[in-house]
Design an enzyme around this catalytic site. Structure first.
Site, PDB file in Angstrom:
ATOM      1  N   ILE A  87      -4.989   1.078   9.059  1.00  0.00           N
ATOM      2  CA  ILE A  87      -3.711   0.718   8.431  1.00  0.00           C
ATOM      3  C   ILE A  87      -3.143   1.878   7.627  1.00  0.00           C
ATOM      4  O   ILE A  87      -2.032   1.809   7.133  1.00  0.00           O
ATOM      5  CB  ILE A  87      -3.844  -0.515   7.504  1.00  0.00           C
ATOM      6  N   GLY A  88      -3.889   2.920   7.479  1.00  0.00           N
ATOM      7  CA  GLY A  88      -3.365   4.042   6.710  1.00  0.00           C
ATOM      8  C   GLY A  88      -4.358   5.183   6.737  1.00  0.00           C
ATOM      9  O   GLY A  88      -5.471   5.057   7.243  1.00  0.00           O
ATOM     10  N   GLU A 123      -6.945  10.514   1.700  1.00  0.00           N
ATOM     11  CA  GLU A 123      -7.340  11.920   1.666  1.00  0.00           C
ATOM     12  C   GLU A 123      -8.659  12.152   2.389  1.00  0.00           C
ATOM     13  O   GLU A 123      -8.859  13.141   3.055  1.00  0.00           O
ATOM     14  CB  GLU A 123      -7.466  12.367   0.207  1.00  0.00           C
ATOM     15  N   GLY A 137     -10.215  10.033   4.651  1.00  0.00           N
ATOM     16  CA  GLY A 137     -10.419   9.455   5.972  1.00  0.00           C
ATOM     17  C   GLY A 137      -9.497   8.268   6.155  1.00  0.00           C
ATOM     18  O   GLY A 137      -8.610   8.010   5.334  1.00  0.00           O
ATOM     19  N   ASP A 184      -0.699   9.274 -11.760  1.00  0.00           N
ATOM     20  CA  ASP A 184       0.039   9.316 -10.498  1.00  0.00           C
ATOM     21  C   ASP A 184       0.659   7.951 -10.200  1.00  0.00           C
ATOM     22  O   ASP A 184       0.609   7.456  -9.076  1.00  0.00           O
ATOM     23  CB  ASP A 184      -0.903   9.732  -9.363  1.00  0.00           C
TER      24      ASP A 184
HETATM   25  P1  AMP Z   1      -4.780   5.502  -0.207  1.00  0.00           P
HETATM   26  O1  AMP Z   1      -5.803   6.420   0.245  1.00  0.00           O
HETATM   27  O2  AMP Z   1      -5.280   4.579  -1.276  1.00  0.00           O
HETATM   28  O3  AMP Z   1      -3.490   6.135  -0.587  1.00  0.00           O
HETATM   29  O4  AMP Z   1      -4.464   4.509   1.047  1.00  0.00           O
HETATM   30  C1  AMP Z   1      -3.725   4.963   2.165  1.00  0.00           C
HETATM   31  C2  AMP Z   1      -2.908   3.808   2.711  1.00  0.00           C
HETATM   32  O5  AMP Z   1      -3.752   2.762   3.154  1.00  0.00           O
HETATM   33  C3  AMP Z   1      -1.990   3.171   1.679  1.00  0.00           C
HETATM   34  O6  AMP Z   1      -0.763   3.819   1.565  1.00  0.00           O
HETATM   35  C4  AMP Z   1      -1.830   1.778   2.221  1.00  0.00           C
HETATM   36  O7  AMP Z   1      -0.826   1.778   3.218  1.00  0.00           O
HETATM   37  C5  AMP Z   1      -3.164   1.541   2.868  1.00  0.00           C
HETATM   38  N1  AMP Z   1      -4.044   0.820   1.937  1.00  0.00           N
HETATM   39  C6  AMP Z   1      -4.894   1.343   1.040  1.00  0.00           C
HETATM   40  N2  AMP Z   1      -5.525   0.371   0.373  1.00  0.00           N
HETATM   41  C7  AMP Z   1      -5.072  -0.784   0.859  1.00  0.00           C
HETATM   42  C8  AMP Z   1      -5.336  -2.153   0.561  1.00  0.00           C
HETATM   43  N3  AMP Z   1      -6.193  -2.502  -0.373  1.00  0.00           N
HETATM   44  N4  AMP Z   1      -4.678  -3.089   1.255  1.00  0.00           N
HETATM   45  C9  AMP Z   1      -3.782  -2.742   2.199  1.00  0.00           C
HETATM   46  N5  AMP Z   1      -3.499  -1.488   2.504  1.00  0.00           N
HETATM   47  C10 AMP Z   1      -4.120  -0.492   1.853  1.00  0.00           C
END
Ligand code: AMP
Length: 974
Positions: free
Chosen positions: A617-618, A621, A623, A736
């Protein structure tokens, strides 16, 4: 004489009324129905009573008459034949129907003319034939008419006399005439009975009605009674006063006056008046006349269950037996859930057996172990076990009992093997100074409870020099992780006070709470030791300090006066306040030399097999980020987000990756993303957090531009502010905060995320290297943090103001496409972002407050939460909309023009206001030049196909702005 007589009897027969007889009367003699010569004896044989034969309606009737009124000395007898007395009868009734002529109707009748006659009876044991003797008769009554017959109309009289005390086999009746003109039309002789009857299911035989007589009855078939049923037969032949009653046997029910067998499928268990009942649940269908219904296969009744109850199944084993170590020493609580199958019974109880098992052989725990409320007959699903030894394993076998559990093929039991497991370490209650010298202190401490034998606690000791009041230059904390409850500390400064706090650490690194701070003073140089010599010797490092971790957090505090009105928010994390707040204070994982200890301390380890990755889903940094599910013991499968560490990482990267978890693990707030745990004991480390269905806030808002009501946007901001207040209360500075780092769940709750320590420096794409090195997300960062890295909760408040702007502008990029340099310049020149379109004035005012240059005048997060709460409580406060200037809101100050001529084409204009999706619609509508655009009215825009209110406004405002004259950027400045 002949004539009058004939005349008289002719009338007599034509006027006779026939009456039917009642069944209660047993007739011994009926003159009228005899139908033939009665054979009654008359005396004198002639000139006395005469028989008259008459045919009425084809039937022959006999009557007797006498009418010797002109001669005196009449003594005419008429005697019946011998009448048998029925056994049991002592009384008979004689009903006479007769007519008597009025003596006055006879001209010149003798004075001896009578209007009465007599009735006699004579008892005899045998028929005496014609041997008639007057002397044997006794008079019963003189029969007198109520009405005499005078004219042609015959007056018939009826008289009934009862003759009692009969005792012999039979009797004769006789009528004596002493000179009357009388006709006996009928004589009916009967006795009365109470007819056979069934009363209350008891049968009573036909009974001769005498004086009141008690009669015994017998129950009908299939009925019984406790006492013989009785009833009285009255002299009138009526049953009166029944005593006692009968009831149908088991398997039979009352139907009218009888007992009928229960129908198949019904039963009656006892002698009673009740009706048969349908067979209860879980029974086999019964045959007719059932007294009970047998249980179906697999169902039972307990010996105490009535046969009327449903059959029930034995319970299954109790479930989810768990043990929880209680804080009081040697106690644990066993809890369980009721069995899945209760068999429909409510008489469940439990018993617990305690055993100590070793390699398959078990022995009972003995009497020392105590159970509250007891080991057996437990009604609740918990029991407290005490007096347990902390170094032993116990096996508790829990058995469920019900009225039918003994019929179960398997014993319904469940077992657990457990030991005391103190999750929260004991509290350090007292720190004792054992020894001291000018450069060293020996301390030991006491615990709130004795640790179990198999658990060796470790201790975290923090100490620092006590500063003088007021200002201080440098504060150094030293943290020691110790394996014993004593320590000897060397290299201290002579004649100096040190402050100490200790907390015990659990086996998993979990921590209790810190002791209160204790002060101890080192001796001045040259002074001898005064402490306990034995501990002094001991003090020399006996087993001390296994791990010296330390951390020296040197925080340069500016030499400045601590103003009393200064904002109370945490200016510098962790060590800034004089009064440290253990437990509620965020602990920087980098304080630990080995970050794994921080992980152990703050984070739950999850078994990797419990986590299942489903979809990327995203990308973070370190992985990919996955959506997935996690199996949990209590909550079943829960949706989670799984952050992974890409392969080929260095140990430093692994620690940085996991440091986010050790930070997140310290937080627990509805507006902070919740950490479920980490997987570290598997080759691919993972961080598992709650899953936020709607993803990052900035994207979420961009996708719904203009669709979310202001009130709801306010609610989202309130959530983010509450999360930030919590972080600032924990002395955590986020650094941030931006809409991209806020996540939104399916209930539209916003939660602050992204806690990586290196994140600001490396991770965030918005990060820009500043002149001082390190990356900073310029557009979101307060000027003092950009200028000299003064990151505080007050700088987080600035960022929150930017998030407010992002939210109200539906994910618009702050300062649009101005460069970072332009942004910093504008901010330093006191320019601020203008109000987004449709932004309530009160919200915009709050943003401006967050962007106060002097951080001490910015509101604190607690103020922000309060202000937002108030606004949301009175939604009318959101109705006043802040001034909106499309020129500055939609175009950059540096590139905005003063009229529509600056756009060469409609697509360029639409692109500038981020409405390119309507390019085609405008073209289709023939709007191809900016002149046409400037001429558009509200309805025209709608007709072109712009329907969303937010888009409508954006386009309309833009046109309005294009039409207006260019004005200075005053609204952009504060
Ligand atoms: P991050 O590394 O925390 O910036 O996460 C990268 C991307 O993953 C975020 O921009 C969200 O789109 C998705 N993401 C991270 N954590 C969650 C979560 N708990 N629930 C849903 N999507 C998430």
């Amino acid at each position: 004489m002949e004539l009058p007589r004939l005349h008289f009897f002719t009338f007599l027969f034509f006027n006779t009324v026939f009456v039917s007889l009642q069944s209660k009367e047993q007739v011994l003699l009926d003159m009228r129905s005899s139908g033939g010569e009665l054979g009654w004896l008359t005396l004198p044989y002639e000139n006395g009573w005469e028989i008259v034969q008459t045919v009425v309606n084809g039937s022959l009737f006999y009557t007797y008459s006498v009418c010797n009124i002109d001669s005196t000395e009449q003594d005419n007898w008429l005697r019946t034949t011998f009448i048998q007395r029925r056994p049991g009868t002592t009384r008979v009734s004689v009903e006479l129907r007769f007519a008597v002529r009025d003596c006055n109707t006879f001209d010149g009748a003798s004075v001896s003319c009578k209007e009465t006659f007599n009735l006699f009876i004579s008892e005899a044991d045998a028929d005496v034939g014609t041997n008639f003797r007057k002397g044997q008769f006794r008079k019963v009554a003189t029969i007198a008419p109520d009405e005499v017959t005078r004219g042609r109309m015959l007056k018939v009289n009826t008289e009934t006399r009862t003759v009692g005390s009969l005792s012999r086999k039979g009797f004769y009746l006789a009528f004596q005439d002493l000179g009357a003109c009388v006709g006996i039309l009928s004589v009916r002789l009967y006795y009365k009975t109470c007819p056979s009857t069934v009363q209350s299911l008891a049968v009573f035989p036909e009974t001769v009605a005498d004086a009141l007589r008690e009669v015994e009855g017998a129950c009908v078939e299939n009925a019984v009674s406790q006492a013989t049923p009785r009833i009285y037969c009255s002299a009138e032949g009526e049953w009166v006063v029944p005593v006692g009653q009968c009831q149908c046997l088991p398997g039979y029910e009352t139907t009218g006056d009888s007992c009928q067998a229960c129908k198949p499928g019904y039963f009656k268990p006892s002698v009673s008046f009740e009706l048969c009942q349908v067979c209860p649940d879980n029974t086999k269908p019964s045959a007719a006349g059932a007294t009970q219904c047998q249980c179906e296969e697999g169902f039972f009744r307990s010996p105490s269950d009535p046969v009327t109850s449903a059959c029930s199944a034995p319970p299954s084993a109790p479930r989810d037996l768990t043990s929880t170590t209680l804080s009081a020493e040697g106690r644990l609580q066993l809890s369980w859930s009721a069995p899945l199958v209760t068999g429909g019974r409510s008489d469940l109880s439990y018993s617990v057996l305690c055993e100590q098992c070793d390699r398959g052989s078990c022995v009972p725990c003995g009497e020392k172990i105590r159970f509250e409320p007891g080991p057996t007959d437990l009604q609740d699903t918990t029991v407290i076990v005490s007096e347990l030894d902390s170094h032993l394993n116990y096996t508790f076998t829990l058995e469920v009992h019900s009225g039918v559990s003994q019929y179960s093929a398997l014993r319904p039991t469940t077992a657990i093997t457990t030991a005391l497991d103190y999750t929260d370490p004991p509290k350090v209650t007292l720190i004792h100074l054992d020894d001291c010298s000018p450069t060293s202190l020996s301390l030991s401490w006491a615990l709130s409870r004795r640790p179990p034998a198999h658990i060796s606690h470790r201790y975290e000791l923090m100490y620092r020099r006590k500063d003088g009041d007021g200002e201080r230059d440098v504060t150094t904390y030293t943290v020691l992780i110790l394996e014993k409850s004593s320590v000897h500390i060397n290299d201290l400064t002579p004649d100096t006070t040190y402050m100490f706090r200790v907390q015990a650490l659990g086996p998993e690194g979990s921590s209790g709470s810190y002791s209160t701070e204790y002060e101890f003073h080192t001796l001045p140089l040259g002074e001898s030791q005064i402490q306990n010599p034995s501990t002094m010797v001991m003090g020399a490092v006996a087993g001390v300090a296994v791990i010296l971790l330390v951390v020296v957090a040197v925080l340069l505090l500016r030499k400045r006066r601590l103003r009393s009105h200064r904002r109370g928010g945490p200016e510098d994390p962790y060590f800034s306040s004089d009064q440290l707040k253990p437990l509620k204070t965020y602990v920087d994982p980098h304080m630990y030399e080995d970050p794994n200890i921080a992980i152990q301390k703050f984070v739950t380890e999850i078994d990797h097999s419990a986590v299942n990755k489903l979809k990327v889903i995203g990308v973070g940094e370190f992985g990919e980020v996955f959506r997935g599910v996690m199996k949990t013991p209590g909550r079943g499968e829960v949706a989670v987000a799984i952050k992974t560490l890409k392969p080929g990482y260095s140990e430093k990267q692994r620690q940085d990756f996991l440091s986010e978890a050790s930070i997140m693990g310290q937080f627990s707030h509805p507006n902070i993303i919740r950490l479920e745990g980490v997987v570290t004991k598997f080759k691919h480390a993972m961080i598992v957090t709650e899953y936020m269905e709607n993803g990052a806030l900035d994207i979420y808002l961009k996708d719904r531009d203009g669709e979310i009501p202001t009130y709801q946007l306010g609610g989202m901001l309130r959530g983010i502010a509450a999360g930030m207040k919590y972080l600032s209360d924990m002395n955590y500075v986020h650094r941030d905060l931006a809409a991209r780092n806020v996540l939104v769940n399916s209930s539209l709750e916003c939660k602050v995320s992204d806690f990586g320590l290196s994140r600001v420096l490396e991770d965030d794409a918005e990060g820009t290297y500043t002149t001082r090195g390190g990356k900073i997300p310029i557009r979101w960062t307060a000027p003092e943090a950009i200028a000299y890295r003064k990151f505080t909760s007050a700088s987080d408040v600035w960022s929150f103001g930017i998030v407010m702007w992002e939210v109200m502008a539906f994910g618009e990029r702050p300062y649009w496409d101005m460069s970072n340099h332009e942004v910093m310049k504008a901010i330093n020149e006191a320019f601020r972002l203008p109000a987004p379109m449709d932004c309530p004035s009160a919200i915009y005012q709050l943003m401006l407050q967050c962007w106060q240059h002097d951080r001490s005048t910015r509101p604190r997060f607690s103020d922000i939460v309060n202000i937002l709460d108030k606004l949301l409580q009175s939604p009318e406060s959101l109705t006043a909309i802040a001034d909106f200037d499309p020129r500055v809101s939609i175009r950059l100050p540096s590139t905005s023009g003063c009229d529509g001529t600056m756009f060469r084409s409609v697509p360029e204009w639409l692109d500038s206001i981020k409405m390119s999706q309507y390019n085609e619609s405008f073209a289709r509508a023939g709007v191809t030049s900016m002149e046409q655009v400037l001429a558009l009215r509200h309805e025209d825009i709608r007709n072109i196909g712009v329907r969303l209110p937010g888009h409508m406004k954006r386009i309309a405002y833009s046109i309005l702005g294009l039409k207006d004259e260019c004005s200075p950027l005053s609204v952009f400045a504060v």
